[in-house]
Design an enzyme around this catalytic site. Sequence first.
Site, PDB file in Angstrom:
ATOM      1  N   VAL A  15       3.775  -5.796  -1.434  1.00 36.82           N
ATOM      2  CA  VAL A  15       3.744  -4.487  -0.766  1.00 36.82           C
ATOM      3  C   VAL A  15       5.153  -4.046  -0.388  1.00 36.82           C
ATOM      4  CG1 VAL A  15       2.897  -3.221   1.257  1.00 36.82           C
ATOM      5  CG2 VAL A  15       1.393  -4.848   0.072  1.00 36.82           C
ATOM      6  N   CYS A 129      -6.678  -2.260   3.078  1.00 40.89           N
ATOM      7  CA  CYS A 129      -6.670  -1.564   1.789  1.00 40.89           C
ATOM      8  C   CYS A 129      -8.033  -1.010   1.382  1.00 40.89           C
ATOM      9  CB  CYS A 129      -6.138  -2.497   0.702  1.00 40.89           C
ATOM     10  SG  CYS A 129      -6.858  -4.145   0.739  1.00 40.89           S
ATOM     11  N   LYS A 221     -13.722  -5.773   9.032  1.00 42.59           N
ATOM     12  CA  LYS A 221     -12.700  -4.719   9.046  1.00 42.59           C
ATOM     13  C   LYS A 221     -13.254  -3.421   8.469  1.00 42.59           C
ATOM     14  CE  LYS A 221      -9.035  -7.966   7.803  1.00 42.59           C
ATOM     15  NZ  LYS A 221      -8.155  -8.322   6.672  1.00 42.59           N
ATOM     16  N   HIS A 254      -8.621  -1.857  -6.451  1.00 41.74           N
ATOM     17  CA  HIS A 254      -9.900  -2.198  -5.821  1.00 41.74           C
ATOM     18  C   HIS A 254     -10.962  -1.192  -6.256  1.00 41.74           C
ATOM     19  CE1 HIS A 254      -7.929  -5.101  -3.442  1.00 41.74           C
ATOM     20  NE2 HIS A 254      -7.981  -4.566  -2.253  1.00 41.74           N
ATOM     21  N   ASN A 328      -4.566  -0.799  -4.710  1.00 42.74           N
ATOM     22  CA  ASN A 328      -4.603  -1.393  -3.366  1.00 42.74           C
ATOM     23  C   ASN A 328      -3.215  -1.650  -2.795  1.00 42.74           C
ATOM     24  OD1 ASN A 328      -5.055  -3.331  -5.650  1.00 42.74           O
ATOM     25  ND2 ASN A 328      -4.459  -4.808  -4.073  1.00 42.74           N
TER      26      ASN A 328
END
Lengths: 350, 350
Positions: A15, A129, A221, A254, A328
């Site tokens: 990232v 994400c 989450k 994703h 993602n």
Amino acid sequence: MTKYNIAVLGATGAVGRRIIKLLEETSIPINHLKLLASARSAGTTLTFKGQEVTVEEATPDSFADVALVLSSAGGNVSKRLLPEAVKRGAVCIDNTSAFRMEEDVPLVVPEVNAAALKEHHGIIANPNCSTIQMVLCLEPIRRQFGLNRVIVSTYQAVSGAGQSAIKELQAENAALVNAVSQPTPTILPTAADRNHYQIAGNLLPQIDVFEADGYSHEEWKMIHETKKIMLGDMDAPELKVTATCVRVPVEIGHGESVYFEVADQTATSADIRALLNNAPGIVVEDDPSTQLYPQALTAAGRKETFVGRIRPDLETHGAFNMWIVADNLLKGAAWNTVQIAEKLVTQELI
Amino acid sequence: MTKYNIAVLGATGAVGRRIIKLLEETSIPINHLKLLASARSAGTTLTFKGQEVTVEEATPDSFADVALVLSSAGGNVSKRLLPEAVKRGAVCIDNTSAFRMEEDVPLVVPEVNAAALKEHHGIIANPNCSTIQMVLCLEPIRRQFGLNRVIVSTYQAVSGAGQSAIKELQAENAALVNAVSQPTPTILPTAADRNHYQIAGNLLPQIDVFEADGYSHEEWKMIHETKKIMLGDMDAPELKVTATCVRVPVEIGHGESVYFEVADQTATSADIRALLNNAPGIVVEDDPSTQLYPQALTAAGRKETFVGRIRPDLETHGAFNMWIVADNLLKGAAWNTVQIAEKLVTQELI
């Protein structure tokens, strides 16, 4: 014009590297870019706008002259260092789950709840994400038709578990192709748990560790971050959300099979398609007659979120299925972080 | 004791080869095994109980002295040849969708509706792979607690599209690993549609062709076959089913994220786990504390269907999530076919 000193914490990760790349194109005026990482990665050289920048070890004093921190090191690093950065006057955007559920920490997807930014106290959290791409598509629907219920199943790429997980999948795929014995997995499903399983050619219904109620923390989450982002309350009862999160042998991108029920029973698939077509950050790819639908490979490397396969449940009124894919590492992490940074600057919240 | 002449039609395919293997261990007394395939595959030699058997071209007269046909050639082959076999006195178990929705053709998962076999008129249909593993797990729940609604998202292995699709994934993986340019895909998502896409490192939300309503034919099958198998009526309104079917880069083993609502609101996850633990053909793998859950790799090569991640929807009473995996070539095809054959023999329906 104010120019900002910006620090990227976790600069050498999957990232972090993408944040640096995105900062090359940002409208934010940058005075100095500081690249920070663990002692182990310090000394690495990365390129920013054609110049080599040496990665430094992150310590509390690294943030002395920094206005903005874009952080994607681990949760423990964030917990230890970001309060130090805030003490020294920096505003931090954090990619980990360390602060997401704290009351005074805005959890932001700019297209959905940029207004929450003005309540920040130094730390802004970037959502998980898989949550980001889902709420981005659900929020326009919620605003127009009301949203009662969401049932989501995810197909998550290994890059969500970091650079080392990408390497693990690649090594396993190489062993499969070369018909040699498999390397021992050490990362997936999650470095934080005891057992590790091969992901190449496999499906692992575990992302992050399990809670006592049998849900994985990733599923937790998706439930609570969705409520906090869309309704401002992590336990908001008016929107029911349940999730099943699965790791698949894909590097980037994703996928999400999202089932949802709206309040307005007159809503049609065509309405929803038109709504999402006009929503920021979303590309509708939805034409079965030409086999147009979101794919992981076509979403990888793109900042937008892709949605298709929008169709009504044929037996339950006001209920729909759709299929969402996003990169993602970009909209799910680096790009959303840079978008937040840009909003902070344009809204003079830094 | 009667000994039967058995023919395997489509003997050289991924499912056909597994049928032959399973017939080596069957309790059915076999007099002669005839292996049939297209003209192109005729002449191939396969092994049955240590003996080489030459594959013959299938023609109507191939079935003259055959009691039982186990068929997994394509749908068009079944439509053309199985009525000829029936005319010649054979009973046929067909793995294609050619006859599944015909009123007088039983659609059978032996653990669920073996009783339907006695109404056969020469042809018995083997259900779609993704449907079999789901109804196997849902039927004990339906009988005990009543079942109102099912929302399923599938993670389907490429072997469901046949031997050539496995080869396509392998060639694509090899190109990825060797960093050479990708071969042009010619099979997936389905040979029956115009465009073909890479599956390696990708997610394709299309299995089979699309219907006018935006659902893929695979999704249509999951909805209507589930109703026919469990309730005897392909349009039974008392059970609502919706499905999203996705191809993933896995060779063998279909995963399914299944959300379901029961009628009896007192049902608990523990009840469902206990129920499935005692159900035939099912192995419960469900212990988050030891990271025990069904995986594609651990299900591959096994006859059983594996279920885990059984947990209640935390906000909707009487609703649950679970995760099901089975070897799509065994319980999803070859093994279910051989199980039907064994039932036909023991119930003297042949």
